[in-house]
Design a protein around this motif. Structure first.
Motif, mmCIF file in Angstrom:
data_model
loop_
_atom_site.group_PDB
_atom_site.id
_atom_site.type_symbol
_atom_site.label_atom_id
_atom_site.label_comp_id
_atom_site.label_asym_id
_atom_site.label_seq_id
_atom_site.Cartn_x
_atom_site.Cartn_y
_atom_site.Cartn_z
ATOM 1 N N ASP A 68 2.396 0.057 12.511
ATOM 2 C CA ASP A 68 3.673 -0.021 11.806
ATOM 3 C C ASP A 68 4.793 -0.025 12.845
ATOM 4 O OD1 ASP A 68 6.020 0.358 10.360
ATOM 5 O OD2 ASP A 68 5.116 1.805 8.984
ATOM 6 N N GLU A 97 8.975 2.532 16.306
ATOM 7 C CA GLU A 97 10.326 2.559 16.872
ATOM 8 C C GLU A 97 11.022 3.876 16.556
ATOM 9 O OE1 GLU A 97 13.265 1.559 19.227
ATOM 10 O OE2 GLU A 97 11.421 0.399 18.996
ATOM 11 N N GLY A 98 10.883 4.349 15.330
ATOM 12 C CA GLY A 98 11.465 5.635 14.962
ATOM 13 C C GLY A 98 10.901 6.778 15.785
ATOM 14 N N ARG A 99 9.608 6.743 16.042
ATOM 15 C CA ARG A 99 8.972 7.803 16.821
ATOM 16 C C ARG A 99 9.372 7.719 18.293
ATOM 17 N NH1 ARG A 99 3.163 9.128 14.478
ATOM 18 N NH2 ARG A 99 3.802 9.425 12.345
ATOM 19 N N ARG A 100 9.617 6.503 18.790
ATOM 20 C CA ARG A 100 10.045 6.333 20.168
ATOM 21 C C ARG A 100 11.427 6.978 20.375
ATOM 22 N NH1 ARG A 100 6.951 2.612 20.992
ATOM 23 N NH2 ARG A 100 7.779 0.998 19.658
ATOM 24 N N LYS A 101 12.289 6.859 19.369
ATOM 25 C CA LYS A 101 13.630 7.459 19.457
ATOM 26 C C LYS A 101 13.543 8.972 19.623
ATOM 27 C CE LYS A 101 15.962 3.897 16.803
ATOM 28 N NZ LYS A 101 16.611 3.576 15.526
ATOM 29 N N TRP A 102 12.530 9.581 19.039
ATOM 30 C CA TRP A 102 12.345 11.028 19.145
ATOM 31 C C TRP A 102 11.510 11.398 20.362
ATOM 32 C CZ3 TRP A 102 15.115 14.384 16.538
ATOM 33 C CH2 TRP A 102 15.744 13.954 15.376
ATOM 34 N N PRO A 137 3.975 7.216 20.155
ATOM 35 C CA PRO A 137 4.723 6.641 19.022
ATOM 36 C C PRO A 137 3.958 5.582 18.231
ATOM 37 C CG PRO A 137 5.619 5.868 21.105
ATOM 38 C CD PRO A 137 4.602 6.915 21.432
ATOM 39 N N ILE A 188 7.985 -0.388 12.675
ATOM 40 C CA ILE A 188 9.180 0.377 12.302
ATOM 41 C C ILE A 188 8.941 1.867 12.542
ATOM 42 C CG2 ILE A 188 10.683 1.032 10.385
ATOM 43 C CD1 ILE A 188 10.186 -1.853 9.303
ATOM 44 N N LYS A 189 7.774 2.358 12.134
ATOM 45 C CA LYS A 189 7.424 3.761 12.364
ATOM 46 C C LYS A 189 7.364 4.049 13.865
ATOM 47 C CE LYS A 189 4.301 5.709 9.722
ATOM 48 N NZ LYS A 189 3.008 6.117 9.147
#
Length: 152
Positions: A74, A79-84, A89, A76-77
């Protein structure tokens, strides 16, 4: 609901199948219920280590567990996890079995890795004693292959 029952299982779809998978589930009243399915080629690693109680206490609290890391596919998931700045991720984790002392958890982890290899997973030792990782195909020239002659 499956965690309440004692008869848990993991099985593998035969390697002759087009889609190689493993299934986790439980047995209730003679019927098998599948809780989750993983595609073997999407398994990233199997690790065993202490849990949150040991981390908080600062010493081993006999809360070791086996973790199955797998690709979630996923973007999108991811990318969101990379931000954190999360550790993996592109993967998610599934905890295999209950928390237990290191010796029992290590035995479960090693048996689980053998099971996955027999089911077709390409897992190799990671260099430490508590994990196995997906084997990556080597890209490019093999290290011991003869070098091509230089032409001018």
């Amino acid at each position: 609901m499956g965690r309440l029952f004692e008869r848990h299982f993991v099985d593998a779809i035969p390697a002759t199948s087009a889609r190689r998978e493993i299934h986790f589930g439980f047995v209730l009243l003679g019927h098998r219920f599948i809780q989750c399915t993983f595609v073997i080629d999407q398994i990233e690693s199997v690790e065993w280590h202490t849990g949150q109680a040991s981390d908080m206490a600062g010493h081993d609290m006999n809360d070791w567990h086996v973790a199955l890391w797998f690709d979630h596919n996923d973007p999108i998931k991811g990318e969101g996890r990379r931000k954190w700045n999360l550790r993996k991720p592109e993967q998610e984790v599934y905890v295999v079995g209950p928390s237990a002392p290191r010796e029992r958890t290590e035995a479960l982890g090693r048996r689980f890795v053998r099971f996955l290899r027999a089911a077709g997973a390409c897992l190799v030792e990671s260099g430490n004693e508590t994990s196995s990782v997906r084997s990556r195909p080597k890209i490019g020239r093999a290290e011991n292959a003869p070098r091509p002659a230089h032409r001018v």
